[in-house]
Design a protein around this motif. Sequence first.
Motif, PDB file in Angstrom:
ATOM      1  N   ARG A 257      42.525  31.720  36.454  1.00 43.82           N
ATOM      2  CA  ARG A 257      42.737  30.788  37.539  1.00 43.82           C
ATOM      3  C   ARG A 257      41.369  30.143  37.860  1.00 43.82           C
ATOM      4  O   ARG A 257      41.522  28.842  38.322  1.00 43.82           O
ATOM      5  CB  ARG A 257      43.294  31.537  38.625  1.00 43.82           C
ATOM      6  CG  ARG A 257      44.803  31.929  38.277  1.00 43.82           C
ATOM      7  CD  ARG A 257      45.316  32.832  39.266  1.00 43.82           C
ATOM      8  NE  ARG A 257      46.613  33.047  38.959  1.00 43.82           N
ATOM      9  CZ  ARG A 257      47.921  32.223  39.393  1.00 43.82           C
ATOM     10  NH1 ARG A 257      47.566  31.035  40.221  1.00 43.82           N
ATOM     11  NH2 ARG A 257      48.901  32.580  39.107  1.00 43.82           N
TER      12      ARG A 257
ATOM     13  N   ARG B 254      39.143  31.757  26.032  1.00 46.66           N
ATOM     14  CA  ARG B 254      39.446  33.087  26.133  1.00 46.66           C
ATOM     15  C   ARG B 254      38.493  34.051  25.400  1.00 46.66           C
ATOM     16  O   ARG B 254      38.103  35.124  25.793  1.00 46.66           O
ATOM     17  CB  ARG B 254      40.700  33.398  24.932  1.00 46.66           C
ATOM     18  CG  ARG B 254      42.143  32.645  25.424  1.00 46.66           C
ATOM     19  CD  ARG B 254      43.318  33.454  24.852  1.00 46.66           C
ATOM     20  NE  ARG B 254      43.428  34.525  25.691  1.00 46.66           N
ATOM     21  CZ  ARG B 254      43.840  34.815  26.928  1.00 46.66           C
ATOM     22  NH1 ARG B 254      44.316  33.960  27.603  1.00 46.66           N
ATOM     23  NH2 ARG B 254      44.155  36.019  27.154  1.00 46.66           N
TER      24      ARG B 254
ATOM     25  N   ARG C 179      56.096  29.443  32.392  1.00 49.50           N
ATOM     26  CA  ARG C 179      54.796  30.245  32.245  1.00 49.50           C
ATOM     27  C   ARG C 179      54.747  31.365  31.060  1.00 49.50           C
ATOM     28  O   ARG C 179      53.965  31.470  30.271  1.00 49.50           O
ATOM     29  CB  ARG C 179      54.212  30.666  33.498  1.00 49.50           C
ATOM     30  CG  ARG C 179      52.669  30.902  33.542  1.00 49.50           C
ATOM     31  CD  ARG C 179      52.129  30.507  34.725  1.00 49.50           C
ATOM     32  NE  ARG C 179      52.615  31.150  36.152  1.00 49.50           N
ATOM     33  CZ  ARG C 179      51.968  32.154  36.553  1.00 49.50           C
ATOM     34  NH1 ARG C 179      50.834  32.610  35.755  1.00 49.50           N
ATOM     35  NH2 ARG C 179      52.454  32.773  37.409  1.00 49.50           N
TER      36      ARG C 179
ATOM     37  N   ASP D  63      53.012  31.652  27.843  1.00 49.35           N
ATOM     38  CA  ASP D  63      52.117  32.663  27.422  1.00 49.35           C
ATOM     39  C   ASP D  63      52.457  33.684  26.410  1.00 49.35           C
ATOM     40  O   ASP D  63      51.501  34.107  25.579  1.00 49.35           O
ATOM     41  CB  ASP D  63      51.855  33.623  28.718  1.00 49.35           C
ATOM     42  CG  ASP D  63      51.208  32.872  29.865  1.00 49.35           C
ATOM     43  OD1 ASP D  63      50.545  31.766  29.743  1.00 49.35           O
ATOM     44  OD2 ASP D  63      51.379  33.264  31.172  1.00 49.35           O
TER      45      ASP D  63
HETATM   46  O1   DC Z   1      48.205  37.127  36.459  1.00 47.97           O
HETATM   47  P1   DC Z   1      48.242  35.802  36.942  1.00 47.97           P
HETATM   48  O2   DC Z   1      49.609  35.214  37.333  1.00 47.97           O
HETATM   49  O3   DC Z   1      47.261  35.436  37.901  1.00 47.97           O
HETATM   50  O4   DC Z   1      47.815  35.004  35.449  1.00 47.97           O
HETATM   51  C1   DC Z   1      47.635  33.558  35.600  1.00 47.97           C
HETATM   52  C2   DC Z   1      47.505  33.075  34.032  1.00 47.97           C
HETATM   53  O5   DC Z   1      46.382  33.550  33.450  1.00 47.97           O
HETATM   54  C3   DC Z   1      48.828  33.498  33.146  1.00 47.97           C
HETATM   55  O6   DC Z   1      49.804  32.784  33.143  1.00 47.97           O
HETATM   56  C4   DC Z   1      48.237  33.478  31.678  1.00 47.97           C
HETATM   57  C5   DC Z   1      46.753  33.704  31.988  1.00 47.97           C
HETATM   58  N1   DC Z   1      46.201  35.152  31.706  1.00 47.97           N
HETATM   59  C6   DC Z   1      45.969  35.182  30.403  1.00 47.97           C
HETATM   60  O7   DC Z   1      46.282  34.426  29.254  1.00 47.97           O
HETATM   61  N2   DC Z   1      45.282  36.373  29.818  1.00 47.97           N
HETATM   62  C7   DC Z   1      44.956  37.294  30.931  1.00 47.97           C
HETATM   63  N3   DC Z   1      44.426  38.464  30.514  1.00 47.97           N
HETATM   64  C8   DC Z   1      45.406  37.244  32.191  1.00 47.97           C
HETATM   65  C9   DC Z   1      46.133  36.122  32.573  1.00 47.97           C
END
Ligand code: DC
Length: 218
Positions: free
Chosen positions: A36, A105, A176, A180
């Motif tokens: 975020r 990432r 979302r 994801d």
């Molecule tokens: O847990 P959150 O809703 O705050 O996460 C926000 C976004 O971050 C989620 O939609 C996908 C990404 N995310 C990710 O790709 N890998 C992670 N380890 C944590 C979050």
Amino acid sequence: MIVAIDGPAATGKSTSAKLVAQKLGFTYMDTGAMYRCITLSVLRNHISLADEEALQLLIQEMDIHFERTDDNLVVRLNKEDVSTLIRKPEVTSHVSAVSALPQVRNHMVAIQRKIAKNQDCVIEGRDIGTIVFPKADVKFFLVADDIIRARRRQLDLKAIGEERTIDELVEEICRRDRFDSERSHSPLKKADDAVEVDTSQLTIDEQVDFMVNRVMNH
Ligand code: DC
């Protein structure tokens, strides 16, 4: 020791991870907050996701810090407290696209591994038990009913002054999750050895007790 907590949006990961970490005396890491933060920076600086060079610069200049208070976690981006800003709808609606980028990432995963190197941690996210720490000592995968997730998210947003309907939130949460789960780089997925916890009918205390017991009996 590493405790990995993964799962779709609004399943209670943050609330339980924070409390599990507190009870065990472990460090708590919210990896969603990291994605975020970078999303907030991308939006503020009007960076195109296709501009790899600009993204790289931004990533390199970013300093993300977590500060534990008695009952909360303060997220600092280059020293600024962005804890509330990163939960705003504009960030939420762009975070999946930003976090799908391999460049983003790779950087985040390196930071996460570094932070967890010399300390016991409870780490929540989407790919913790599968990619970041495939050898985590204990892995949980949280799930919950769509309507219940939307109700929880509605309360979270209300607390930061955002009013949303349940229908809007079900749509947003499911979109979302789809994004994801379907991305090619480390998608949201339950690790084969993760314990699935359906939090739909559990109180916070119940889910935390279950997880803490599981870790203690490991
Ligand atoms: O847990 P959150 O809703 O705050 O996460 C926000 C976004 O971050 C989620 O939609 C996908 C990404 N995310 C990710 O790709 N890998 C992670 N380890 C944590 C979050």
